[in-house]
Design an enzyme around this catalytic site. Sequence first.
Site, PDB file in Angstrom:
ATOM      1  N   ARG A 175     103.593 -55.790  -4.566  1.00 51.79           N
ATOM      2  CA  ARG A 175     102.366 -55.777  -5.377  1.00 51.79           C
ATOM      3  C   ARG A 175     102.770 -55.432  -6.804  1.00 51.79           C
ATOM      4  O   ARG A 175     103.935 -55.204  -7.085  1.00 51.79           O
ATOM      5  CB  ARG A 175     101.294 -54.835  -4.814  1.00 51.79           C
ATOM      6  N   GLY A 176     101.779 -55.414  -7.695  1.00 54.28           N
ATOM      7  CA  GLY A 176     102.088 -55.247  -9.114  1.00 54.28           C
ATOM      8  C   GLY A 176     102.256 -56.646  -9.716  1.00 54.28           C
ATOM      9  O   GLY A 176     102.975 -57.484  -9.156  1.00 54.28           O
ATOM     10  N   ALA A 177     101.587 -56.879 -10.843  1.00 56.21           N
ATOM     11  CA  ALA A 177     101.480 -58.243 -11.366  1.00 56.21           C
ATOM     12  C   ALA A 177     102.823 -58.968 -11.534  1.00 56.21           C
ATOM     13  O   ALA A 177     103.003 -60.078 -11.008  1.00 56.21           O
ATOM     14  CB  ALA A 177     100.699 -58.221 -12.676  1.00 56.21           C
TER      15      ALA A 177
ATOM     16  N   GLN B  81      98.407 -45.868  -5.376  1.00 59.08           N
ATOM     17  CA  GLN B  81      99.682 -46.358  -5.914  1.00 59.08           C
ATOM     18  C   GLN B  81     100.353 -45.325  -6.833  1.00 59.08           C
ATOM     19  O   GLN B  81     101.577 -45.315  -6.968  1.00 59.08           O
ATOM     20  CB  GLN B  81      99.470 -47.658  -6.711  1.00 59.08           C
TER      21      GLN B  81
ATOM     22  N   ASP C  91      97.137 -56.358 -15.242  1.00 57.71           N
ATOM     23  CA  ASP C  91      97.251 -57.552 -14.394  1.00 57.71           C
ATOM     24  C   ASP C  91      96.889 -58.822 -15.132  1.00 57.71           C
ATOM     25  O   ASP C  91      97.229 -59.921 -14.698  1.00 57.71           O
ATOM     26  CB  ASP C  91      96.365 -57.396 -13.153  1.00 57.71           C
TER      27      ASP C  91
ATOM     28  N   ASN D  53      93.062 -54.050 -15.476  1.00 58.39           N
ATOM     29  CA  ASN D  53      94.064 -53.254 -14.736  1.00 58.39           C
ATOM     30  C   ASN D  53      93.365 -52.558 -13.565  1.00 58.39           C
ATOM     31  O   ASN D  53      92.162 -52.710 -13.355  1.00 58.39           O
ATOM     32  CB  ASN D  53      94.737 -52.242 -15.672  1.00 58.39           C
ATOM     33  N   LYS D  54      94.128 -51.820 -12.825  1.00 61.33           N
ATOM     34  CA  LYS D  54      93.644 -51.146 -11.615  1.00 61.33           C
ATOM     35  C   LYS D  54      92.330 -50.400 -11.883  1.00 61.33           C
ATOM     36  O   LYS D  54      92.159 -49.772 -12.924  1.00 61.33           O
ATOM     37  CB  LYS D  54      94.737 -50.182 -11.130  1.00 61.33           C
TER      38      LYS D  54
HETATM   39  O1  MRU Z   1      96.739 -53.839  -6.675  1.00 65.90           O
HETATM   40  P1  MRU Z   1      98.089 -53.648  -7.302  1.00 65.90           P
HETATM   41  O2  MRU Z   1      98.844 -52.491  -6.771  1.00 65.90           O
HETATM   42  O3  MRU Z   1      98.901 -54.932  -7.285  1.00 65.90           O
HETATM   43  O4  MRU Z   1      97.722 -53.341  -8.826  1.00 65.90           O
HETATM   44  C1  MRU Z   1      98.753 -53.073  -9.730  1.00 65.90           C
HETATM   45  C2  MRU Z   1      98.277 -52.686 -11.062  1.00 65.90           C
HETATM   46  O5  MRU Z   1      97.096 -52.621 -11.328  1.00 65.90           O
HETATM   47  C3  MRU Z   1      99.323 -52.489 -12.119  1.00 65.90           C
HETATM   48  O6  MRU Z   1      98.908 -51.535 -13.055  1.00 65.90           O
HETATM   49  C4  MRU Z   1      99.566 -53.814 -12.830  1.00 65.90           C
HETATM   50  O7  MRU Z   1      99.853 -54.823 -11.905  1.00 65.90           O
HETATM   51  C5  MRU Z   1     100.647 -53.733 -13.826  1.00 65.90           C
HETATM   52  S1  MRU Z   1     102.221 -53.757 -13.074  1.00 65.90           S
HETATM   53  C6  MRU Z   1     103.429 -53.725 -14.233  1.00 65.90           C
END
Ligand code: MRU
Length: 369
Positions: free
Chosen positions: A53-55, A203, A244, A254-255
Amino acid sequence: MKVDGRHFRSIWLEADGWSVGAIDQRKLPHEFVVAALTTCDEAADAIRSMLVRGAPLIGAAAAYGMALAMRDDRSEVGIEHAYDMLFATRPTAINLKWALDEMRAMLRRLPPSARLDAAYARAADIAEQDITINEGIAKNGFALLEAFAARKPPGMPVNVLTHCNAGWLATVDWGTATAPIYLAHDRGVGVHVWVDETRPRNQGAALTAWELGHHGVPHTVIPDNTGGHLMQHGLVDLVIVGTDRVAANGDVCNKIGTYLKALAAKDNGVPFYVALPSPTIDFAVTDGVSKIPIEQRGAEEVTHMTGRTADGRIETVRIVPENSPVANYAFDVTPARLVTGLITERGVLKADPSSLATAFPERIAAAAE
Ligand code: MRU
């Protein structure tokens, strides 16, 4: 970055030359498990289930998913099928579409016989490019942190608040929000990180705290509601979060919960920075607040929590009454007016349309195609 003194990336090509290794992020912080992805289906499932996970990592995993797909079917139909399957996994992080578009455009230009090798080579490029970009973010963000450090009393660390995990686990290596922090720490600039736990999937508590701890960066995990109080009392020098998707107008997705931190930061005069690699910019979306699709995830992420018991078992328990409905919006959008600056590989930019367009003209051209 380091895990028990050994360097790891979040995703890699295995020594067999075709299967893909990835850290299973669903198991952290309690277990360090490496998963093998051997088909496009498995790559798609890994993204959907948040094994990865993470963009930026979602983008790299999708690129490898396309390469795995080419092992089974190198036809036009095979390319489209893999693209559609991977694209449907998660809706918000634009890096997924960016990586899939890169892979598909390149594969379509080649005869089927050349597609397998080319797909693996391009997926490896995308992973390497992510690291290079994040090193750029590290350098540009480091200059900021150094400036904050110069204003602190001797021996006092710069206090950074971050939300979710925009660390090396969310990218191929370094992270985005954490990249300047790791560089500052490695160069002896004192940094301390307030880590939002980041309900519902935690996270921050599970991943950011784990990776900062393994790299030796001082940090403190806080409940999500704590940031405003810390800011009111001068305990946060700046906020750095990841994203994201950044819209062409500078709005930042973002989250979930990021927007509330930005509001608290504005009210308290705390600078609010967003670190992002250029593939996270979506020039096709001109207004982030109204146009970025927000993923809604399953209720069980809210109704249940998982952790380790005192005798070492991993257990999941219900924390919400059986019949209470829940809502689980996974992301929110922070309007550009609340963002102090965007830390990119090409410098720290204002969150506005012209700064983004001037810094990344080639992305504007690609979006218009
Ligand atoms: O749902 P996730 O864990 O994939 O969400 C991740 C985030 O919101 C991060 O802050 C974002 O992807 C940036 S990662 C460098």
